[in-house]
Design a protein around this motif. Structure first.
Motif, PDB file in Angstrom:
ATOM      1  N   GLY A  46       0.814  -1.222   0.000  1.00  0.00           N
ATOM      2  CA  GLY A  46       0.000   0.000   0.000  1.00  0.00           C
ATOM      3  C   GLY A  46       0.839   1.260   0.000  1.00  0.00           C
ATOM      4  N   VAL A  47       1.879   1.283   0.818  1.00  0.00           N
ATOM      5  CA  VAL A  47       2.754   2.459   0.869  1.00  0.00           C
ATOM      6  C   VAL A  47       3.470   2.654  -0.460  1.00  0.00           C
ATOM      7  N   GLN A  48       3.933   1.560  -1.039  1.00  0.00           N
ATOM      8  CA  GLN A  48       4.659   1.674  -2.306  1.00  0.00           C
ATOM      9  C   GLN A  48       3.761   2.199  -3.424  1.00  0.00           C
ATOM     10  N   SER A  49       2.502   1.765  -3.435  1.00  0.00           N
ATOM     11  CA  SER A  49       1.610   2.173  -4.520  1.00  0.00           C
ATOM     12  C   SER A  49       1.026   3.581  -4.327  1.00  0.00           C
ATOM     13  N   THR A  50       0.884   4.034  -3.046  1.00  0.00           N
ATOM     14  CA  THR A  50       0.234   5.331  -2.791  1.00  0.00           C
ATOM     15  C   THR A  50       1.211   6.424  -2.360  1.00  0.00           C
ATOM     16  N   GLN A  51       2.446   6.029  -2.062  1.00  0.00           N
ATOM     17  CA  GLN A  51       3.430   6.981  -1.533  1.00  0.00           C
ATOM     18  C   GLN A  51       2.959   7.608  -0.230  1.00  0.00           C
ATOM     19  N   ALA A  52       2.215   6.832   0.576  1.00  0.00           N
ATOM     20  CA  ALA A  52       1.722   7.333   1.863  1.00  0.00           C
ATOM     21  C   ALA A  52       2.894   7.619   2.784  1.00  0.00           C
ATOM     22  N   GLN A  53       2.675   8.618   3.648  1.00  0.00           N
ATOM     23  CA  GLN A  53       3.716   9.030   4.579  1.00  0.00           C
ATOM     24  C   GLN A  53       3.498   8.480   5.984  1.00  0.00           C
ATOM     25  N   ALA A  54       2.264   8.024   6.271  1.00  0.00           N
ATOM     26  CA  ALA A  54       1.959   7.514   7.611  1.00  0.00           C
ATOM     27  C   ALA A  54       0.988   6.341   7.507  1.00  0.00           C
ATOM     28  N   VAL A  55       1.279   5.282   8.294  1.00  0.00           N
ATOM     29  CA  VAL A  55       0.402   4.119   8.382  1.00  0.00           C
ATOM     30  C   VAL A  55       0.038   3.921   9.840  1.00  0.00           C
ATOM     31  N   ILE A  56      -1.289   3.928  10.112  1.00  0.00           N
ATOM     32  CA  ILE A  56      -1.774   3.744  11.476  1.00  0.00           C
ATOM     33  C   ILE A  56      -2.201   2.287  11.628  1.00  0.00           C
ATOM     34  N   LEU A  57      -1.524   1.549  12.504  1.00  0.00           N
ATOM     35  CA  LEU A  57      -1.898   0.167  12.817  1.00  0.00           C
ATOM     36  C   LEU A  57      -2.744   0.194  14.084  1.00  0.00           C
ATOM     37  N   ASP A  58      -4.057  -0.099  13.923  1.00  0.00           N
ATOM     38  CA  ASP A  58      -4.975  -0.069  15.066  1.00  0.00           C
ATOM     39  C   ASP A  58      -5.173  -1.496  15.560  1.00  0.00           C
ATOM     40  N   VAL A  59      -4.687  -1.803  16.759  1.00  0.00           N
ATOM     41  CA  VAL A  59      -4.760  -3.154  17.315  1.00  0.00           C
ATOM     42  C   VAL A  59      -5.853  -3.276  18.366  1.00  0.00           C
ATOM     43  N   THR A  60      -6.784  -2.331  18.381  1.00  0.00           N
ATOM     44  CA  THR A  60      -7.857  -2.373  19.380  1.00  0.00           C
ATOM     45  C   THR A  60      -8.652  -3.678  19.279  1.00  0.00           C
ATOM     46  N   GLY A  61      -8.871  -4.166  18.079  1.00  0.00           N
ATOM     47  CA  GLY A  61      -9.717  -5.345  17.878  1.00  0.00           C
ATOM     48  C   GLY A  61      -9.018  -6.680  18.011  1.00  0.00           C
ATOM     49  N   LEU A  62      -7.731  -6.695  18.285  1.00  0.00           N
ATOM     50  CA  LEU A  62      -7.040  -7.976  18.450  1.00  0.00           C
ATOM     51  C   LEU A  62      -7.366  -8.588  19.805  1.00  0.00           C
ATOM     52  N   LYS A  63      -7.624  -9.918  19.816  1.00  0.00           N
ATOM     53  CA  LYS A  63      -7.970 -10.581  21.069  1.00  0.00           C
ATOM     54  C   LYS A  63      -6.785 -10.612  22.021  1.00  0.00           C
ATOM     55  N   GLU A  64      -5.618 -10.870  21.498  1.00  0.00           N
ATOM     56  CA  GLU A  64      -4.418 -10.884  22.329  1.00  0.00           C
ATOM     57  C   GLU A  64      -3.208 -10.645  21.447  1.00  0.00           C
ATOM     58  N   ILE A  65      -2.152 -10.156  22.073  1.00  0.00           N
ATOM     59  CA  ILE A  65      -0.893  -9.920  21.361  1.00  0.00           C
ATOM     60  C   ILE A  65       0.209 -10.589  22.164  1.00  0.00           C
ATOM     61  N   ASP A  66       0.763 -11.648  21.623  1.00  0.00           N
ATOM     62  CA  ASP A  66       1.851 -12.337  22.306  1.00  0.00           C
ATOM     63  C   ASP A  66       3.178 -11.797  21.786  1.00  0.00           C
ATOM     64  N   THR A  67       4.239 -12.388  22.246  1.00  0.00           N
ATOM     65  CA  THR A  67       5.568 -11.899  21.865  1.00  0.00           C
ATOM     66  C   THR A  67       5.817 -12.013  20.370  1.00  0.00           C
ATOM     67  N   ARG A  68       5.275 -13.072  19.749  1.00  0.00           N
ATOM     68  CA  ARG A  68       5.476 -13.259  18.316  1.00  0.00           C
ATOM     69  C   ARG A  68       4.775 -12.163  17.520  1.00  0.00           C
ATOM     70  N   VAL A  69       3.526 -11.839  17.912  1.00  0.00           N
ATOM     71  CA  VAL A  69       2.782 -10.788  17.219  1.00  0.00           C
ATOM     72  C   VAL A  69       3.444  -9.437  17.436  1.00  0.00           C
ATOM     73  N   ALA A  70       3.862  -9.193  18.670  1.00  0.00           N
ATOM     74  CA  ALA A  70       4.508  -7.918  18.974  1.00  0.00           C
ATOM     75  C   ALA A  70       5.771  -7.735  18.143  1.00  0.00           C
ATOM     76  N   ALA A  71       6.569  -8.795  18.036  1.00  0.00           N
ATOM     77  CA  ALA A  71       7.791  -8.713  17.236  1.00  0.00           C
ATOM     78  C   ALA A  71       7.455  -8.469  15.773  1.00  0.00           C
ATOM     79  N   GLY A  72       6.363  -9.081  15.279  1.00  0.00           N
ATOM     80  CA  GLY A  72       5.947  -8.877  13.899  1.00  0.00           C
ATOM     81  C   GLY A  72       5.531  -7.445  13.634  1.00  0.00           C
ATOM     82  N   LEU A  73       4.846  -6.811  14.581  1.00  0.00           N
ATOM     83  CA  LEU A  73       4.425  -5.413  14.421  1.00  0.00           C
ATOM     84  C   LEU A  73       5.637  -4.489  14.375  1.00  0.00           C
ATOM     85  N   VAL A  74       6.617  -4.768  15.225  1.00  0.00           N
ATOM     86  CA  VAL A  74       7.835  -3.955  15.232  1.00  0.00           C
ATOM     87  C   VAL A  74       8.576  -4.117  13.909  1.00  0.00           C
ATOM     88  N   ASP A  75       8.660  -5.349  13.406  1.00  0.00           N
ATOM     89  CA  ASP A  75       9.319  -5.587  12.117  1.00  0.00           C
ATOM     90  C   ASP A  75       8.589  -4.862  10.985  1.00  0.00           C
TER      91      ASP A  75
END
Length: 410
Positions: A320-349
């Motif tokens: 999406g960023v590559q095609s739109t040249q967006a400057q900001a991406v908001i990742l909203d995790v309000t709806g996730l049931k849980e975030i474990d270490t694997r998911v957290a590491a994936g978000l950081v990556d």
């Protein structure tokens, strides 16, 4: 078949005493069961072969009416045959069963006559019998085998399954009529050329390997391949087959049965295509990228996250960023049931990867437990900005976008 004398009776002499002795010796050494019997139903003269065949001594055989030795099911016919003989009617061979001393029964084949020239009180039935038990048993086995052959042949012809035998040279030896109903080829056409020529080119290698395994003694439980129809189309067949290892190696055949599973395979293919479309749709729905402006995008994440979905999030955000040249991406995790270490590491990556494309990542909807997970990972959170709510994240992104320099128009 009948007999008995009151007391001892010697065989009549013929052309002198020497001739009489010769007949008596012949009578005793004969392998056939020789006998004379009177009209009262008692044996008189008996050859020694009787004792060898039935186990009764000759005296035991003479001691009671012969009919008591006959199988109950054969007695009526035996008595009728004896009556006819004593009335002067000559009959052909007659078979009945005699009981042995051990309780078993033996089949005897009789030839007999009565000399009607003698006075009625002196008439004797002169008979010879052969033990036919083995022949009768073989005949019964042969009859049973013929009946089974007839049944199997009928089953072979009326079976809706596709039945074949295959030899080691790669030819069908037998093919039932179901082949013509299914593929259009007659049984004679099916056995006229190597079977592999009927198989779809893409399935031949696997089919030959399966056939080789069969001739090595393996059993095919289920094997699917495509066979050519006479009209040029192909049908999917599901096979079960085995080798009859009891036959001599040069005569061994594989016995196979196949069923047309084309409708099932076509349904399965449609189902797989439908599932693929559903997966694509679900993937798109699970990682939606919503534009707020031409420079700001929001990706709301809901449900359960796993490794596959984390990869999808990163791929969708980068694309999406590559095609739109967006400057900001908001990742909203309000709806996730849980975030474990694997998911957290994936978000950081994901945030780091977006930063390489020149986009800022804003993480919003973090609960206290998620914050503890992120801290506990000791991850480098550079380039990852957090906001408490989606509204505040959008407001921050809009404000930052207004102060950011815009590229000169081309």
């Amino acid at each position: 078949m009948a007999g008995g004398l009151d007391g001892e009776r010697a065989l009549p002499a013929r052309a002198g005493d020497d001739m009489g002795l010769s007949y008596e010796r012949l009578f005793q050494v004969s392998s056939g069961l020789l006998a004379t019997a009177d009209a009262r139903g008692y044996f008189h003269d008996l050859s020694s072969a009787w004792e060898q065949t039935l186990g009764w001594s000759l005296d035991e055989l003479r001691a009671r009416p012969y009919i008591e030795l006959v199988h109950p099911d054969d007695r009526e016919a035996t008595l009728a045959e004896a009556t006819a003989l004593f009335q002067g009617r000559a009959n052909g061979r007659f078979d009945n069963r005699y009981v042995c001393k051990d309780g078993s029964y033996r089949w005897l084949g009789w030839t007999a006559r009565v000399d009607m020239a003698q006075a009625p009180s002196e008439r004797l039935m002169v008979a010879t019998a052969l033990d036919l038990t083995s022949d009768r048993e073989r005949t019964a086995q042969l009859t049973q085998a013929m009946e089974l052959t007839t049944v199997y042949e009928k089953l072979f012809r009326v079976s809706v399954g596709l039945l074949v035998t295959l030899d080691a040279e790669g030819y069908f030896r037998h093919a039932n009529p179901a082949w013509e109903r299914t593929l259009g080829w007659s049984p004679s056409e099916m056995i006229a050329k190597p079977f592999i020529e009927f198989v779809h080119p893409d399935d031949r290698e696997a089919t030959l390997a399966e056939a080789a395994a069969l001739f090595q003694g393996h059993t095919t439980i289920k094997f699917d391949n495509r066979y050519a129809c006479k009209d040029g189309s192909y049908r999917w067949l599901a096979w079960t087959a085995h080798l009859d290892a009891a036959e001599e190696p040069s005569r061994r055949l594989v016995y196979g049965t196949a069923h047309d599973v084309t409708p099932y395979r076509e349904l399965l293919d449609r189902l797989e295509r439908t599932l693929a479309r559903l997966r694509d749709t679900m993937q798109a729905m699970s990682t939606p990228l919503i534009p707020i402006t031409d420079r700001i995008m929001v990706m709301p994440l809901v449900g359960q996250m796993d490794s596959e979905r984390i990869d999808q999030v990163m791929s969708a955000a980068l694309a999406g960023v590559q095609s739109t040249q967006a400057q900001a991406v908001i990742l909203d995790v309000t709806g996730l049931k849980e975030i474990d270490t694997r998911v957290a590491a994936g978000l950081v990556d994901t945030a780091k990867a977006l930063q390489l494309l020149g986009a800022r990542t804003i993480l919003t909807g973090i609960r206290p437990a998620v914050a503890q997970t992120l801290v506990g990972l000791s991850l480098d959170l550079g380039g990852l900005l957090t906001k408490s709510t989606l509204q505040s994240a959008i407001a921050f992104a809009l404000q930052s976008d207004q102060g950011a320099p815009r590229p000169l128009a081309q």
